[in-house]
Design a protein around this motif. Sequence first.
Motif, mmCIF file in Angstrom:
data_model
loop_
_atom_site.group_PDB
_atom_site.id
_atom_site.type_symbol
_atom_site.label_atom_id
_atom_site.label_comp_id
_atom_site.label_asym_id
_atom_site.label_seq_id
_atom_site.Cartn_x
_atom_site.Cartn_y
_atom_site.Cartn_z
ATOM 1 N N ILE A 163 -12.857 -10.912 6.344
ATOM 2 C CA ILE A 163 -12.134 -9.729 5.873
ATOM 3 C C ILE A 163 -10.735 -9.684 6.478
ATOM 4 O O ILE A 163 -9.873 -8.984 6.019
ATOM 5 N N GLY A 164 -10.513 -10.442 7.500
ATOM 6 C CA GLY A 164 -9.208 -10.440 8.148
ATOM 7 C C GLY A 164 -9.314 -9.968 9.574
ATOM 8 O O GLY A 164 -8.342 -9.929 10.297
ATOM 9 N N GLY A 165 -10.523 -9.570 9.959
ATOM 10 C CA GLY A 165 -10.703 -9.141 11.344
ATOM 11 C C GLY A 165 -9.844 -7.949 11.674
ATOM 12 O O GLY A 165 -9.710 -7.029 10.894
ATOM 13 N N TYR A 166 -9.227 -8.013 12.797
ATOM 14 C CA TYR A 166 -8.402 -6.925 13.299
ATOM 15 C C TYR A 166 -6.983 -7.439 13.472
ATOM 16 O O TYR A 166 -6.770 -8.429 14.170
ATOM 17 N N PRO A 167 -5.986 -6.809 12.841
ATOM 18 C CA PRO A 167 -4.634 -7.354 12.875
ATOM 19 C C PRO A 167 -4.044 -7.464 14.280
ATOM 20 O O PRO A 167 -3.169 -8.279 14.527
ATOM 21 N N GLY A 168 -4.518 -6.687 15.238
ATOM 22 C CA GLY A 168 -3.988 -6.737 16.590
ATOM 23 C C GLY A 168 -4.347 -7.997 17.333
ATOM 24 O O GLY A 168 -3.793 -8.275 18.392
ATOM 25 N N ILE A 169 -5.260 -8.785 16.800
ATOM 26 C CA ILE A 169 -5.664 -10.013 17.494
ATOM 27 C C ILE A 169 -5.512 -11.240 16.599
ATOM 28 O O ILE A 169 -5.725 -12.354 17.038
ATOM 29 N N ALA A 170 -5.119 -11.033 15.341
ATOM 30 C CA ALA A 170 -4.993 -12.141 14.395
ATOM 31 C C ALA A 170 -4.061 -13.212 14.950
ATOM 32 O O ALA A 170 -2.965 -12.915 15.409
ATOM 33 N N GLY A 171 -4.521 -14.451 14.934
ATOM 34 C CA GLY A 171 -3.718 -15.549 15.420
ATOM 35 C C GLY A 171 -3.656 -15.643 16.933
ATOM 36 O O GLY A 171 -3.092 -16.576 17.470
ATOM 37 N N GLY A 172 -4.258 -14.666 17.600
ATOM 38 C CA GLY A 172 -4.167 -14.645 19.044
ATOM 39 C C GLY A 172 -5.437 -15.043 19.742
ATOM 40 O O GLY A 172 -5.558 -14.852 20.936
ATOM 41 N N GLY A 173 -6.406 -15.557 19.011
ATOM 42 C CA GLY A 173 -7.643 -15.957 19.658
ATOM 43 C C GLY A 173 -8.612 -16.558 18.665
ATOM 44 O O GLY A 173 -8.436 -16.435 17.463
ATOM 45 N N GLU A 174 -9.625 -17.207 19.212
ATOM 46 C CA GLU A 174 -10.700 -17.752 18.385
ATOM 47 C C GLU A 174 -11.933 -16.894 18.590
ATOM 48 O O GLU A 174 -12.250 -16.512 19.720
ATOM 49 N N PHE A 175 -12.627 -16.591 17.496
ATOM 50 C CA PHE A 175 -13.811 -15.753 17.537
ATOM 51 C C PHE A 175 -15.062 -16.609 17.492
ATOM 52 O O PHE A 175 -15.118 -17.572 16.740
ATOM 53 N N PHE A 176 -16.037 -16.240 18.291
ATOM 54 C CA PHE A 176 -17.307 -16.957 18.309
ATOM 55 C C PHE A 176 -18.444 -15.944 18.385
ATOM 56 O O PHE A 176 -18.255 -14.825 18.865
ATOM 57 N N TRP A 177 -19.599 -16.377 17.933
ATOM 58 C CA TRP A 177 -20.819 -15.597 18.118
ATOM 59 C C TRP A 177 -21.670 -16.364 19.117
ATOM 60 O O TRP A 177 -22.015 -17.517 18.891
ATOM 61 N N HIS A 178 -21.984 -15.749 20.249
ATOM 62 C CA HIS A 178 -22.824 -16.379 21.275
ATOM 63 C C HIS A 178 -24.255 -15.941 20.997
ATOM 64 O O HIS A 178 -24.681 -14.855 21.386
ATOM 65 N N GLN B 298 -26.700 -14.959 23.908
ATOM 66 C CA GLN B 298 -26.426 -13.678 24.561
ATOM 67 C C GLN B 298 -26.314 -12.518 23.577
ATOM 68 O O GLN B 298 -26.257 -11.369 23.990
ATOM 69 N N GLY B 299 -26.260 -12.810 22.286
ATOM 70 C CA GLY B 299 -26.177 -11.750 21.283
ATOM 71 C C GLY B 299 -24.888 -10.958 21.370
ATOM 72 O O GLY B 299 -24.887 -9.731 21.320
ATOM 73 N N ARG B 300 -23.774 -11.673 21.482
ATOM 74 C CA ARG B 300 -22.487 -10.987 21.597
ATOM 75 C C ARG B 300 -21.366 -11.832 21.009
ATOM 76 O O ARG B 300 -21.486 -13.036 20.876
ATOM 77 N N PHE B 301 -20.285 -11.139 20.648
ATOM 78 C CA PHE B 301 -19.078 -11.812 20.209
ATOM 79 C C PHE B 301 -18.305 -12.285 21.441
ATOM 80 O O PHE B 301 -18.337 -11.644 22.491
ATOM 81 N N VAL B 302 -17.593 -13.383 21.273
ATOM 82 C CA VAL B 302 -16.746 -13.939 22.319
ATOM 83 C C VAL B 302 -15.395 -14.243 21.677
ATOM 84 O O VAL B 302 -15.342 -14.768 20.564
ATOM 85 N N VAL B 303 -14.324 -13.900 22.373
ATOM 86 C CA VAL B 303 -12.979 -14.218 21.899
ATOM 87 C C VAL B 303 -12.310 -15.053 22.981
ATOM 88 O O VAL B 303 -12.353 -14.700 24.166
ATOM 89 N N VAL B 304 -11.711 -16.172 22.575
ATOM 90 C CA VAL B 304 -11.036 -17.061 23.521
ATOM 91 C C VAL B 304 -9.568 -17.174 23.111
ATOM 92 O O VAL B 304 -9.256 -17.395 21.941
ATOM 93 N N ARG B 305 -8.705 -17.018 24.095
ATOM 94 C CA ARG B 305 -7.267 -17.170 23.863
ATOM 95 C C ARG B 305 -6.727 -18.170 24.883
ATOM 96 O O ARG B 305 -7.040 -18.090 26.069
#
Length: 140
Positions: free
Chosen positions: A76-91, A94-101
């Motif tokens: 959907i485009g995620g959240y514009p405040g983080i677009a291009g600023g990180g990679e999204f993963f599903w762990h 652990q049942g959680r989202f992870v963002v790496v920058r």
Amino acid sequence: MDEAVGRMQRFLHEMVEYVGQADIRYAVPVIELQLGTVLTVTSLLLDSPGPSLSITALLPRQEQAGYLDVLHAVSIGGYPGIAGGGEFFWHADQGRFVVVRLVPVLDLPDERSVLDAILDLSEDAYDWFCVISGAAAERA
């Protein structure tokens, strides 16, 4: 470049001692900071594309989220405040989202900029999490 890497390594070693994680022995210092409900893990990467600070934000656990939810949220485009600023993963374990920058060391001229980068990712990731999970953006 070598001077900037050396400065960053010294600062990370100092931070590890400051936050009381000096008894944990890593070849490269790893700083874990709990910022509200977001756990950040920060370390220095020396490999390509060049020396970078790796900042990982582990978001709150999700009981009923899964891989399809991640694909839906990111497509959907995620959240514009983080677009291009990180990679999204599903762990899944652990049942959680992870963002790496990754932030190039040369983009971090001083200690304050390092701490700002960690705080910025924590806040951006949490705001993104609130948008995709429908939660109110309140820091716990």
